[in-house]
Write an enzyme that holds these catalytic residues in place. Structure first.
Site, PDB file in Angstrom:
ATOM      1  N   GLY D 149       0.998  -1.151  -0.122  1.00  0.00           N
ATOM      2  CA  GLY D 149       0.132  -0.417   0.131  1.00  0.00           C
ATOM      3  C   GLY D 149       0.753   1.228  -0.212  1.00  0.00           C
ATOM      4  N   CYS D 150       0.650   2.687  -0.384  1.00  0.00           N
ATOM      5  CA  CYS D 150       1.057   3.227  -0.863  1.00  0.00           C
ATOM      6  C   CYS D 150       1.794   4.136   0.946  1.00  0.00           C
ATOM      7  CB  CYS D 150       0.333   4.293  -1.674  1.00  0.00           C
ATOM      8  SG  CYS D 150      -1.595   5.348  -0.402  1.00  0.00           S
ATOM      9  N   TYR D 151       0.502   4.479   1.302  1.00  0.00           N
ATOM     10  CA  TYR D 151       1.043   4.527   3.397  1.00  0.00           C
ATOM     11  C   TYR D 151       2.293   3.404   3.831  1.00  0.00           C
ATOM     12  CZ  TYR D 151      -3.150   7.979   3.488  1.00  0.00           C
ATOM     13  OH  TYR D 151      -4.109   8.975   3.046  1.00  0.00           O
ATOM     14  N   THR D 153       4.104   2.305   2.064  1.00  0.00           N
ATOM     15  CA  THR D 153       5.604   2.100   1.728  1.00  0.00           C
ATOM     16  C   THR D 153       6.930   3.602   2.596  1.00  0.00           C
ATOM     17  OG1 THR D 153       5.210   1.289   0.087  1.00  0.00           O
ATOM     18  CG2 THR D 153       6.751   2.468  -0.025  1.00  0.00           C
ATOM     19  N   GLY D 318       4.796   4.646  -3.885  1.00  0.00           N
ATOM     20  CA  GLY D 318       3.739   3.946  -3.318  1.00  0.00           C
ATOM     21  C   GLY D 318       2.651   3.407  -4.069  1.00  0.00           C
TER      22      GLY D 318
END
Lengths: 346, 346, 346, 346
Positions: D149-151, D153, D318
């Site tokens: 997931g972006c967060y 990362t 991300g």
């Protein structure tokens, strides 16, 4: 007869915001504006938004001249300039709301550690920290009000009810704030250029922002002991607004409703604090242009971790609106006078 | 006793903007709100900006129910729905300001060419095009006011003084408009997503935007003959505001001052039109949140080419503010009542 | 061996954009950067985006020093400075792409009317106006290329095919451009502050922008006679992009397809011009970060009124990308080398 | 011969971003794109930014058809759809990078607590969590990579070096993230409308965001014991970028330089991690469009409180950039291939 009001340093963003509010205030009349840079220029040429509302010309600061024309003064000049200017009005019998940091501190040494030598330290006992939700009664009689910083306003309103009731641990308080760009003022600096700020976000002055000691002063006073906090401000690409995310730990396993009730009771008579119902969180967009501080609450009931989120418009509740609120209290006007404007959303 | 007001279709951006203004209007009380989507939901849950100001619940539209609770109605529903709804209120004796396109046209055939079959064409002679600067006297007695489109408002206020005086050629008028995104409404469509709109600019509906015939109707009426215009709208990444750039040719070689004087004279009694001095040009930011239309003028004295620039807030002077202004005229209130709010800048 | 390239004035937005492109160019190596303000500072401290890519330090301008280290020079300094600097490199045998206005004009008198005295007018015959789509062959052998202004690039690419074929009336051409803020450069001025620019739109320098004579020079050259145009630039709240809306009148009643075909034929071999199909219009967002000029076409077949819309990234096709394209042509590299980067959208 | 690549679910923002990168990748060829909504439509009509680069038509998903045309597959479909689709490609012998959450978890029960029933839990042991900085060797041989997931990362890259070395307390880790709007995807929902998001900031899903268990899984694995964290995401008005502010406490009183050195050593061979020097902090603007994760460090040496700030482009490092990085590792290409693009700033 209306109260004649002057603004010292009228051509920054807090200046134009004071004017937006004062020009709709039924009991005051703006009679003097000063500006070094724009002396001689009608204010509506500096700020076309004010066209049709005010043609007063900016003038250079002469305390004598301004004193003759005014009954009440806002100083919206940088710190250091403020500590030189405010005493002159004070000595002339004028009551002042100062929007700089110079009259916010009780302890000159704290001020001097974070700013510079304080040349009017003798007046600090006379001045009141202008957070109405905390010091309303003292503000009423104050000669000088040190109007709070934008970040402290949002942080303190979210913390005070829990600190006063000893509902949160005073260790490890974390304050993560996100501010629009107007908080940096109207100074012409590289970091405030559109293309430097737009489409980006950054933290700045970690552990070192000058609003930190202000927050600690007020919390410590309420707690009756030193309360150090971690404070990190961030800059985000919008004009106005500060969202403050507070990371806290409850001292007991209160339920969400109990914390919510605490806030509702604490602020039930406050005209400018709005508590969000369970499950809802504030957005700075919903307070923009208004004097509201919106508060959302989230409790992890299993372990007491708690996040409080507050939203203000940094130019209103975080500066000029709060200043007008202070003036209203000082002059005995209804506290909401001139501040009834609704948020502008979208 | 206050006038009881209802808003049909209260949960779009023009709806919340009507509420922002009406809730500060001393002579009206908002007593009914309808919404298909949010029936049963208190309006301040739909729009948290309204918290502490209004707890009225949205309800489904029942003309009978609404009529009992209200003295005056704003319809902020899409066209087609409006033509079905407005007649019912009209027959019940209510006066209506309709924010859709359905009651803006004198000629049903024009409407039908650009929209669809008009099922209430019989009421078009009863309705007045609600541009106060042009039709104030007719608005006063109107039963139905067709509130102008956002683009036409900005374009017409910039054109009318010159068209009425035959100071510009009626051939080759070009209207290039730049609008913020709220003009597209609150409909949930791909093209209004943040990431589709942000950091970009585009033209759309060249020659084909439905506000074109509205502009032509009013110009033609003033000119006494058909005035075709070129109109190109653009979408730019901001919430509010329309800047309209008008490309015109003077019929004689008037000087800048003469054109400027023409505008100043024409609008000297208008409370919401501000003419910029020579050399200054308007910015939508300076009217944001207010009902102003700001106008800047630039003449190429050598050959008569002239550019007029107008700036409005599309949600205020281009929609809800103008609607309140029309209500004020219809009900005999001071025209600026509830609209004295200053622009929010920055 | 790679071509060694220097950038004179590397710390503005066109400077960092040149670096973004040149650092991915397989045939060049950036060996020298000058900056008055940042002399001694590694460029990746000025622009953190370049970290890990280039540690060259900025240095003060010494033509001798730079000449030793470089084979080719970009001058990205303000006009006036450019006319003093470019000749020194020229005399030293360096080929130069100059991004200022100083070498764009054929006629020194035109330059002097719009700018100031030209102290290197003798070199104007040596310099070529660097619009590859128009002057590719001359650019190939040029010693000095005057890289076009951002507005002229977008306007000329939309106009040239129709002007060359006499398909549009040369009277009454109107050019309405909307630019992002980076076009104003990285100078620290009030008007470029985030809060002055964000959430607003304005026109500026109507009839008076210095890119006007540049557009007229090139159009007139193509038309074989003087072609005056009306040009109005606007500033909108985004980092990058210029949308140019051209208002034209066809000399015959060509159909949309015919005009579209004209553009497609004219630009079929151009690597950086993309023609939109009928019914589609460009958005600056779809070219952001790339060297493309996207073109949309709309003809009112009934009367020949025609609107052409072009979209570029002002820092790429409108400045640094075009400069690299010119360098590629001058040095015999494939024209797209280093410029193959796709647009960044969203 | 180039590797033939397909993208399942190509018309979201991660889809177009994959295409932007893959179309510049010298070793792959995009041969198949699927989309329910745009089946039959050439991809450059869905995303005009891709014009001149790819005319492949979107098609409905047929695993058989796609398998014939491709050697490698990216699945960019929503979770749930992914767990139904990926196994079919897997059984057909294709290697897959899945951008949904469905193959990120080791423990199906964790997945099911936060998402829904997992119908392909048997494949979880086959899949590798695709954070190259942590699992490069396993990714090399993986059949299925669950792209982070972006967060997570941004959070994990900032935490891992300190967690692995037991340099921070594992209690009380706080992760405060600020994301641009593209992180919400291209779904047409009210909350993603420009006017809902622009000029505002809010927290959302406090304690409840689905990226939380992903972060905890990886931290716990490194720490060898359960590491609960506090994670609060925020939405801010920009297209791209996540800034993550990590609030940590050192287990000993290390100096800033020591912590800095730890990061520099840990990441010295990582091509996409950039450590800022002491006193400097990252800004998402400086990584926009690139695969970098920039890291800034601030230690309060008196008491060990430490703030780590990381900046990524949520659509690149991300999501799609990290996916291409994973593909490079899986296929034995140089890890930076196709990802050398520099950040776009401003």
């Amino acid at each position: 007869m209306k109260t004649r009001v002057g603004i010292i340093g009228a051509t920054g963003y807090t200046g134009v915001e004071l004017l937006r509010l004062l020009l709709r205030h039924p009991e005051v009349e703006v009679t003097a504006l000063t500006s070094q840079k724009y002396a001689g220029v009608p204010i509506d040429q500096v700020f076309p938004s004010l066209m049709n509302h005010l043609q007063v010309k900016c003038e250079e600061l002469s305390v004598d001249q301004i004193s003759k024309k005014t009954d009440f003064v806002f100083t919206a000049v940088p710190h250091k300039t403020a500590m030189e200017t405010v005493p002159l009005f004070y000595k002339g019998g004028k009551r002042v709301v100062d929007l700089s940091a110079d009259f916010r501190f009780k302890d000159a040494m704290v001020y001097e550690r974070w700013y510079q030598k304080h040349t009017s330290a003798d007046l600090l006992p006379e001045s009141v920290y202008g957070l109405p939700e905390l010091h309303r009664e003292k503000i009423r009689g104050a000669k000088i009000v040190g109007n709070p910083g934008c970040y402290p306003t949002g942080a303190l309103i979210g913390l005070i009810p829990l600190v006063q009731r000893e509902m949160i641990s005073l260790e490890g308080i974390i304050i993560d704030s996100k501010s629009g760009v107007s908080g940096a003022g109207r100074d012409v600096v590289l970091g405030s250029l559109f293309c430097e700020v737009n489409e980006g976000v950054k933290a700045y002055k970690i552990f070192e922002h000058r609003h930190l000691p202000e927050i600690e002063q007020e919390l410590s006073q309420q707690a009756g002991k030193k309360v150090p906090v971690t404070f990190v401000p961030h800059l985000i690409p919008m004009d106005r607004g500060i969202l403050t995310t507070l990371y806290l730990t409850l001292t007991k396993k209160w339920k969400t409703e109990e914390v919510l009730n605490t806030f509702q009771e604490h602020y039930q008579k406050e005209p400018f604090v709005r508590i969000y119902p369970k499950g809802k969180l504030p957005n700075t967009k919903e307070v923009r242009g208004s004097n509201y501080c919106d508060i959302g609450i989230k409790v992890n009931e299993a372990d007491g971790r708690t996040v409080i989120v507050t939203a203000i418009d940094n130019l209103v509740k975080g500066a000029s609106g709060e200043a007008v609120q202070n003036m209203n209290i000082m002059l005995g006007f209804p506290e909401t006078m001139g501040l009834e404007v609704l948020p502008l959303s979208p």
